[in-house]
Design an enzyme around this catalytic site. Structure first.
Site, PDB file in Angstrom:
ATOM      1  CB  CYS A 148    -150.714  70.636 -13.215  1.00 43.96           C
ATOM      2  SG  CYS A 148    -150.315  72.047 -12.336  1.00 43.96           S
ATOM      3  CG  HIS A 189    -147.857  78.405  -9.662  1.00 40.34           C
ATOM      4  ND1 HIS A 189    -149.108  78.516  -9.589  1.00 40.34           N
ATOM      5  CD2 HIS A 189    -147.549  78.970 -11.131  1.00 40.34           C
ATOM      6  CE1 HIS A 189    -149.667  78.399 -10.437  1.00 40.34           C
ATOM      7  NE2 HIS A 189    -148.999  78.807 -11.711  1.00 40.34           N
ATOM      8  CE1 TYR A 212    -144.743  79.883 -14.705  1.00 39.22           C
ATOM      9  CE2 TYR A 212    -146.809  81.112 -13.848  1.00 39.22           C
ATOM     10  CZ  TYR A 212    -146.407  79.903 -14.223  1.00 39.22           C
ATOM     11  OH  TYR A 212    -146.960  78.749 -14.799  1.00 39.22           O
TER      12      TYR A 212
HETATM   13  C1  DNO Z   1    -150.651  78.903 -14.429  1.00 41.26           C
HETATM   14  C2  DNO Z   1    -150.509  77.628 -15.408  1.00 41.26           C
HETATM   15  C3  DNO Z   1    -151.605  77.591 -16.449  1.00 41.26           C
HETATM   16  C4  DNO Z   1    -151.351  76.784 -17.504  1.00 41.26           C
HETATM   17  C5  DNO Z   1    -152.341  76.789 -18.692  1.00 41.26           C
HETATM   18  C6  DNO Z   1    -152.011  75.565 -19.526  1.00 41.26           C
HETATM   19  O1  DNO Z   1    -149.486  79.239 -13.805  1.00 41.26           O
HETATM   20  O2  DNO Z   1    -150.175  76.518 -15.086  1.00 41.26           O
HETATM   21  O3  DNO Z   1    -151.934  78.801 -16.725  1.00 41.26           O
HETATM   22  O4  DNO Z   1    -150.161  77.210 -18.100  1.00 41.26           O
HETATM   23  O5  DNO Z   1    -153.580  76.195 -18.036  1.00 41.26           O
HETATM   24  O6  DNO Z   1    -152.911  75.515 -20.644  1.00 41.26           O
END
Ligand code: DNO
Length: 392
Positions: free
Chosen positions: A278, A349, A365
């Site tokens: 991420c 995001h 989202y």
């Molecule tokens: C938020 C997301 C997180 C993600 C979780 C995965 O937008 O990036 O909530 O889905 O942490 O477990």
């Protein structure tokens, strides 16, 4: 990389047929009605999978198959939840779904203090303010010893902020930190009833005596338990980094840095123990260099979240356009598209813009912003392919 898109089920304002029109190949979703610790049956899984396939896409990634607090804490129901987790994994594999995103963040899955931070061009983005967060911790939550976790300078600003704060300020932060951001991510706070602060404090109290080492040990125990199932069915587990990548509210956080990820990948040295890269969460940490990390971890990355953050001089974090910021998404696309072209990626995001402003999307989202970001990423992918072609 496979172009995927997060879908929150029938409640999502973005429909599957729309996703297909904008070039999405794979869907990232969860069984959003299930609580952490519950079993996912083949019938449950197929019901969702059929809808996705009827729209010409595949269910590529589960995000998340949530790890319950019982497992994170090695609590009394840990064994039962682990059994259910293993069975859910087997059921997912039986349906052909083998990429599983999860996280091991205690209590809070992700944190922001403003979900409608307006940029000079009129679009809105997500924001993390240390002053507001520390204010929430010290003045709203009233966590014992909280003050000591922040610098004297920051606390001065917090005290000043407190002198202006009203009931509405507190309600707004409670709503954002406990309700809105946690309400759609399958975490422990997804379905709380009663006073959110009271419930939240109870969750925090459960971690009072759990150290960073304990949490690390519990993660290794969890992974060690599920690896035989993952090996048997070629299931790739992809842990999501801490967001933001710092310890918060006295809770340990264990997936925040290169050192943490090195430790995790070595502690359970199995290709099925992998990473959700991420870029947004990682770039929110001043200690992280996303390009160096991508080079280092590409071979254990099974899923990518492409987004980017800026860190302001006061350490606040603001989510940036996908072409800008510390995330260095274009470089990441080059690395992943060259060295791991098979993995799914989704834009994460994106700014809220145009007619999407004011609509009740899950925070981060909305449709148009993500659509724009997907177009940007497609452009980056095309450049990598062009370079490859021209080099022969
Ligand atoms: C938020 C997301 C997180 C993600 C979780 C995965 O937008 O990036 O909530 O889905 O942490 O477990």
């Amino acid at each position: 990389m496979q172009k995927t898109w997060r879908w929150f089920g029938e409640k999502d304002l973005v429909r599957l047929d729309q996703m297909r029109q904008i070039g999405v190949e794979g869907v990232v979703t969860s069984l959003h009605h299930k609580l952490p610790g519950e079993l996912w049956t083949i019938e449950d899984i197929q019901a969702v999978q059929k809808k996705i396939e009827a729209n010409g896409m595949t269910w590529s990634v589960v995000e998340s198959l949530p790890v319950s607090e019982e497992i994170k804490q090695a609590g009394p129901k840990c064994k039962a939840h682990l059994e259910a987790y293993c069975q859910s994994l087997e059921n997912l594999a039986a349906c052909g779904i083998r990429t599983i995103c999860y996280n091991f963040m205690p209590v809070l899955d992700w944190i922001r203090t403003d979900l409608e931070y307006t940029l000079p061009n009129g679009t809105q983005t997500l924001y993390f303010s240390w002053v507001e967060f520390a204010y929430f911790d010290v003045y709203v939550l009233k966590r014992a010893g909280a003050r000591a976790d922040y610098s004297v300078d920051l606390m001065k600003q917090v005290d000043e902020y407190a002198s202006q704060a009203t009931k509405e300020t507190d309600q707004r932060l409670i709503y954002i930190i406990i309700i809105k951001t946690q309400g759609f991510v399958n975490g422990p706070l997804g379905n709380i009833t009663g006073d959110p602060l009271v419930v939240f404090r109870q969750f925090l109290d459960q971690y009072a005596s759990l150290s960073k080492t304990d949490l690390r040990n519990n993660l290794v125990a969890f992974l060690t338990d599920i690896m035989p199932v993952c090996d048997a069915h070629d299931i790739h587990m992809c842990i999501h980094p801490d967001d933001p990548p710092y310890p918060v509210l006295g809770l340990p956080r264990i997936v925040s840095s290169t050192e943490d990820i090195d430790w995790l990948l070595q502690a359970v040295d199995n290709v099925h123990n992998g990473l959700t890269f991420c870029a947004g969460s990682l770039s929110a940490g001043i200690h992280n260099d996303t390009v160096e990390m991508a080079k280092r971890f590409v071979h254990r990355t099974h899923f990518a979240h492409l987004r980017s953050c800026d860190i302001l001089p006061n350490r606040d974090v603001v989510e940036a356009n996908h072409t800008l910021g510390r995330g260095q998404v274009a470089e990441l696309v080059r690395i992943f598209e060259t060295q791991a072209p098979h993995i799914p990626m989704r834009v994460d995001h994106a700014p809220t813009l145009l007619d999407d402003i004011g609509k009740p999307y899950n925070a981060g989202y909305s449709l148009y912003g993500r659509m724009m970001a997907l177009g940007q990423i497609e452009g980056m992918m095309a450049m990598v392919h062009n370079d490859k072609r021209s080099k022969g």
